[in-house]
Design an enzyme around this catalytic site. Structure first.
Site, PDB file in Angstrom:
ATOM      1  N   SER A  19     -17.046 -21.628 -12.626  1.00 43.21           N
ATOM      2  CA  SER A  19     -18.201 -21.159 -11.730  1.00 43.21           C
ATOM      3  C   SER A  19     -18.426 -22.272 -10.660  1.00 43.21           C
ATOM      4  O   SER A  19     -17.629 -22.222  -9.655  1.00 43.21           O
ATOM      5  CB  SER A  19     -19.301 -21.307 -12.855  1.00 43.21           C
ATOM      6  N   ASP A  74     -19.407  -9.886 -15.417  1.00 41.47           N
ATOM      7  CA  ASP A  74     -20.026 -11.225 -15.115  1.00 41.47           C
ATOM      8  C   ASP A  74     -21.416 -10.898 -14.740  1.00 41.47           C
ATOM      9  O   ASP A  74     -21.798 -10.546 -13.661  1.00 41.47           O
ATOM     10  CB  ASP A  74     -19.246 -11.998 -14.260  1.00 41.47           C
ATOM     11  N   HIS A 116     -19.451 -14.569 -18.277  1.00 45.27           N
ATOM     12  CA  HIS A 116     -19.166 -15.556 -17.246  1.00 45.27           C
ATOM     13  C   HIS A 116     -18.677 -17.036 -17.672  1.00 45.27           C
ATOM     14  O   HIS A 116     -17.687 -17.224 -17.112  1.00 45.27           O
ATOM     15  CB  HIS A 116     -20.561 -15.949 -16.531  1.00 45.27           C
TER      16      HIS A 116
END
Length: 248
Positions: free
Chosen positions: A96, A193, A223
């Site tokens: 991320s 996601d 995610h």
């Protein structure tokens, strides 16, 4: 000012190994818990592994309010420099926002041997809309987007509105650097996601100038893929990527 201790499981980690260093970075509002298992796997493979705790993370969400995108970049760079003290070759890995920071490092240190991005964030329209808000000061959590049942990410239950603006600045700055990045890239992208749109990974793939680059679709994870159903695939592919690029 209240001093908050580091949450159990959110501590930074460092595993000494060979001259191949791997920096493993967590994401926005998250902790090292989300990438520790990946780090431990890479350490067992013989590599030297560093997992820094990004400033303002892993304590209490009010601490995050005082941290800037520059602080997060410095946290990442400090981990990189620590690995350089004993390692000849450095790889950067990130989940991320950790992937956003990995891109920053690949630009900042052109001798980076390779980068592994896991649902990296580079453009989020939803966050841009949130950033226009003036209140509330703290927003509800965005962590634990995980498909696997019974698995939870150690992350803040709330996060500061101010931090959204810092995240956007980091992504904006990083987008400008993409065309100058040339190191080999392994890019993991979950097909579903709920936080970072999957097209972020394709955008990164298209914009970087790496000749050696590959996207791997994660069909069974959301995610936080490093804790999800495809985590073993991520471990195997990341280790193989590093080994392939190590000079014989």
């Amino acid at each position: 000012m209240t001093q908050h201790s580091v949450m159990k499981g959110a501590e930074p980690f460092y595993f000494p190994g060979n001259e191949i260093g791997v920096l493993v970075q967590h994401g926005f509002t998250g902790t090292t818990q989300s990438v520790r298992e990946l780090g431990e796997h890479l350490a067992k493979a013989g590599f030297t592994v560093c997992g820094p705790r990004l400033k303002g993370h892993g304590t209490h969400y009010t601490d995050m309010e005082t941290a800037t995108h520059a602080d997060w970049m410095e946290s990442a760079e400090a981990g990189y420099r620590k690995l350089k003290e004993s390692c000849k070759h450095i790889f950067v890995v990130g989940l991320s926002m950790g992937g956003t920071l990995a891109l920053h490092l690949a630009h900042r240190f052109p001798d980076t041997k390779g980068m592994v991005l896991i649902n990296a964030a580079i453009q989020m329209e939803q966050m841009e809309q949130v950033a226009q808000m003036e209140e509330p000061r703290f927003l509800d959590a965005i962590g634990s987007d995980i498909k696997a049942e019974g698995v939870k990410e150690l992350a803040y239950e709330k996060f500061p509105l101010k931090s959204v603006r810092e995240l956007l600045q980091l992504m904006n700055l990083t987008r400008e650097k993409l065309s100058a990045i040339q190191c080999p890239a392994l890019i993991f992208a979950s097909t579903e996601d709920h936080l970072v749109p999957p097209d972020n990974s394709q955008f990164i793939y298209d914009q970087i100038k790496s000749e050696d680059k590959k996207i791997v679709s994660l069909e069974n994870s959301y995610h936080v893929a490093t804790l999800d159903n495809d985590k073993e695939l991520i471990k195997r592919e990341t280790e193989a990527f590093v080994r392939r690029l190590i000079p014989s």
